[in-house]
Design a protein around this motif. Sequence first.
Motif, mmCIF file in Angstrom:
data_model
loop_
_atom_site.group_PDB
_atom_site.id
_atom_site.type_symbol
_atom_site.label_atom_id
_atom_site.label_comp_id
_atom_site.label_asym_id
_atom_site.label_seq_id
_atom_site.Cartn_x
_atom_site.Cartn_y
_atom_site.Cartn_z
ATOM 1 N N ALA A 129 41.160 38.610 34.911
ATOM 2 C CA ALA A 129 42.583 38.384 34.606
ATOM 3 C C ALA A 129 43.359 38.073 35.887
ATOM 4 C CB ALA A 129 43.166 39.607 33.909
ATOM 5 N N ILE A 130 43.006 38.769 36.960
ATOM 6 C CA ILE A 130 43.713 38.551 38.228
ATOM 7 C C ILE A 130 43.322 37.198 38.821
ATOM 8 C CG2 ILE A 130 43.883 39.400 40.607
ATOM 9 C CD1 ILE A 130 43.877 42.272 39.385
ATOM 10 N N TYR A 131 42.035 36.862 38.786
ATOM 11 C CA TYR A 131 41.626 35.536 39.272
ATOM 12 C C TYR A 131 42.305 34.422 38.461
ATOM 13 C CZ TYR A 131 38.019 36.915 42.693
ATOM 14 O OH TYR A 131 37.362 37.384 43.805
ATOM 15 N N ALA A 132 42.478 34.643 37.158
ATOM 16 C CA ALA A 132 43.135 33.629 36.318
ATOM 17 C C ALA A 132 44.574 33.389 36.776
ATOM 18 C CB ALA A 132 43.113 34.064 34.857
ATOM 19 N N ARG A 133 45.252 34.442 37.227
ATOM 20 C CA ARG A 133 46.638 34.274 37.725
ATOM 21 C C ARG A 133 46.656 33.395 38.974
ATOM 22 N NH1 ARG A 133 50.165 38.658 35.915
ATOM 23 N NH2 ARG A 133 49.313 39.234 33.888
ATOM 24 N N PHE A 134 45.681 33.623 39.868
ATOM 25 C CA PHE A 134 45.625 32.796 41.086
ATOM 26 C C PHE A 134 45.415 31.333 40.701
ATOM 27 C CE2 PHE A 134 43.467 36.699 43.217
ATOM 28 C CZ PHE A 134 44.691 37.286 43.467
ATOM 29 N N GLU A 135 44.449 31.109 39.818
ATOM 30 C CA GLU A 135 44.103 29.735 39.447
ATOM 31 C C GLU A 135 45.231 29.062 38.667
ATOM 32 O OE1 GLU A 135 39.353 29.535 39.633
ATOM 33 O OE2 GLU A 135 40.128 30.087 37.667
ATOM 34 N N SER A 136 45.873 29.788 37.780
ATOM 35 C CA SER A 136 46.988 29.216 37.018
ATOM 36 C C SER A 136 48.125 28.789 37.930
ATOM 37 C CB SER A 136 47.528 30.223 36.006
ATOM 38 O OG SER A 136 46.542 30.554 35.084
ATOM 39 N N ALA A 137 48.292 29.522 39.035
ATOM 40 C CA ALA A 137 49.366 29.208 39.984
ATOM 41 C C ALA A 137 48.975 28.083 40.937
ATOM 42 C CB ALA A 137 49.734 30.464 40.777
ATOM 43 N N GLY A 138 47.765 27.574 40.801
ATOM 44 C CA GLY A 138 47.348 26.454 41.651
ATOM 45 C C GLY A 138 46.664 26.861 42.936
ATOM 46 N N LEU A 139 46.435 28.170 43.118
ATOM 47 C CA LEU A 139 45.688 28.614 44.302
ATOM 48 C C LEU A 139 44.198 28.482 44.015
ATOM 49 C CD1 LEU A 139 47.710 31.798 45.315
ATOM 50 C CD2 LEU A 139 47.776 29.523 46.370
ATOM 51 N N LYS A 140 43.465 27.976 45.004
ATOM 52 C CA LYS A 140 42.026 27.801 44.841
ATOM 53 C C LYS A 140 41.289 28.932 45.546
ATOM 54 C CE LYS A 140 42.271 22.827 44.370
ATOM 55 N NZ LYS A 140 41.998 21.506 44.953
ATOM 56 N N ILE A 141 40.286 29.506 44.871
ATOM 57 C CA ILE A 141 39.450 30.539 45.477
ATOM 58 C C ILE A 141 38.388 29.816 46.306
ATOM 59 C CG2 ILE A 141 37.841 32.436 45.012
ATOM 60 C CD1 ILE A 141 39.461 32.697 42.254
ATOM 61 N N VAL A 142 38.455 29.949 47.634
ATOM 62 C CA VAL A 142 37.521 29.222 48.510
ATOM 63 C C VAL A 142 36.474 30.147 49.137
ATOM 64 C CG1 VAL A 142 39.119 27.321 48.959
ATOM 65 C CG2 VAL A 142 39.104 29.299 50.508
ATOM 66 N N ALA A 143 36.591 31.473 48.865
ATOM 67 C CA ALA A 143 35.577 32.449 49.267
ATOM 68 C C ALA A 143 35.804 33.691 48.420
ATOM 69 C CB ALA A 143 35.688 32.801 50.746
ATOM 70 N N SER A 144 34.721 34.391 48.073
ATOM 71 C CA SER A 144 34.857 35.559 47.213
ATOM 72 C C SER A 144 33.602 36.414 47.293
ATOM 73 C CB SER A 144 35.047 35.096 45.760
ATOM 74 O OG SER A 144 34.982 36.167 44.850
ATOM 75 N N LYS A 145 33.761 37.735 47.342
ATOM 76 C CA LYS A 145 32.606 38.631 47.212
ATOM 77 C C LYS A 145 33.062 40.030 46.831
ATOM 78 C CE LYS A 145 32.402 39.182 52.258
ATOM 79 N NZ LYS A 145 31.648 38.769 53.465
ATOM 80 N N MET A 146 32.131 40.798 46.245
ATOM 81 C CA MET A 146 32.375 42.205 45.951
ATOM 82 C C MET A 146 31.807 43.033 47.085
ATOM 83 S SD MET A 146 31.286 44.424 42.583
ATOM 84 C CE MET A 146 32.654 43.922 41.540
ATOM 85 N N VAL A 147 32.593 44.016 47.540
ATOM 86 C CA VAL A 147 32.120 44.924 48.589
ATOM 87 C C VAL A 147 32.592 46.341 48.280
ATOM 88 C CG1 VAL A 147 32.029 43.196 50.434
ATOM 89 C CG2 VAL A 147 34.130 44.460 50.085
ATOM 90 N N HIS A 148 31.812 47.335 48.745
ATOM 91 C CA HIS A 148 32.259 48.727 48.683
ATOM 92 C C HIS A 148 32.490 49.148 50.127
ATOM 93 C CE1 HIS A 148 31.967 52.777 46.404
ATOM 94 N NE2 HIS A 148 32.732 52.890 47.478
ATOM 95 N N LEU A 149 33.747 49.336 50.504
ATOM 96 C CA LEU A 149 34.098 49.583 51.898
ATOM 97 C C LEU A 149 33.579 50.932 52.386
ATOM 98 C CD1 LEU A 149 37.873 48.500 51.995
ATOM 99 C CD2 LEU A 149 35.866 47.192 52.764
ATOM 100 N N SER A 150 33.077 50.968 53.608
ATOM 101 C CA SER A 150 32.850 52.236 54.302
ATOM 102 C C SER A 150 34.197 52.743 54.828
ATOM 103 C CB SER A 150 31.911 52.006 55.488
ATOM 104 O OG SER A 150 32.547 51.156 56.448
ATOM 105 N N ARG A 151 34.258 54.019 55.189
ATOM 106 C CA ARG A 151 35.511 54.537 55.765
ATOM 107 C C ARG A 151 35.863 53.766 57.032
ATOM 108 N NH1 ARG A 151 37.626 58.790 53.199
ATOM 109 N NH2 ARG A 151 39.271 58.986 54.748
ATOM 110 N N GLU A 152 34.864 53.501 57.844
ATOM 111 C CA GLU A 152 35.103 52.800 59.109
ATOM 112 C C GLU A 152 35.695 51.405 58.876
ATOM 113 O OE1 GLU A 152 31.504 51.837 61.204
ATOM 114 O OE2 GLU A 152 32.509 51.965 63.155
ATOM 115 N N LYS A 153 35.140 50.707 57.900
ATOM 116 C CA LYS A 153 35.627 49.344 57.617
ATOM 117 C C LYS A 153 37.058 49.388 57.067
ATOM 118 C CE LYS A 153 34.600 44.796 56.849
ATOM 119 N NZ LYS A 153 34.022 43.814 57.757
ATOM 120 N N ALA A 154 37.335 50.373 56.181
ATOM 121 C CA ALA A 154 38.684 50.505 55.614
ATOM 122 C C ALA A 154 39.691 50.914 56.689
ATOM 123 C CB ALA A 154 38.668 51.532 54.475
ATOM 124 N N GLU A 155 39.307 51.856 57.540
ATOM 125 C CA GLU A 155 40.219 52.290 58.611
ATOM 126 C C GLU A 155 40.530 51.144 59.562
ATOM 127 O OE1 GLU A 155 38.784 56.985 58.674
ATOM 128 O OE2 GLU A 155 38.132 55.635 60.276
#
Length: 142
Positions: free
Chosen positions: A21-47
């Motif tokens: 649903a969220i990706y559809a909002r980006f695309e409907s608004a004319g924004l193109k997804i040019v990179a995408s991935k799923m990640v589970h952040l470590s504390r270090e990466k989030a900090e």
Amino acid sequence: AIERTFSIVKPDAVAANHIGAIYARFESAGLKIVASKMVHLSREKAEGFYAEHKERPFFGALVDFMTSGPIMVQVLEGENAILANREIMGATNPAEAARGTLRSDFATSIDENACHGSDAPESAAREIAYFFGEDEICPRTR
Ligand code: CMP
């Protein structure tokens, strides 16, 4: 001008099955997804990502939340992409977000607010580089 911005679908919205649903909002608004991935952040990466907020009282809760489950990270490309994405998201606090925005429709609180988007060209460049190598970004010619 054509810009790139960095976007996150946060753990609350992934858990609620709102990625599409969220990706559809980006695309409907004319924004193109040019990179995408799923990640589970470590504390270090989030900090590291939220280093500018290190002294804020909500920093610990923010890192707890952002590491609580997987997120989607993406690069959006389009005309005035940084501002366009901020308009799609709405105000940081969903209680203040305009009707029809992502935060109004999918967020529950200022802490669990469904999405993140870069606020300026400098932060967009830094945030994109924090998650993506240039070889992971796919410029769109059509
Ligand atoms: P985000 O755009 O990801 O950047 C920092 C996050 O901290 C923000 O979204 C909010 O989800 C969270 N946050 C919690 N409390 C506050 C606050 N008082 N002001 C700004 N951000 C907050």
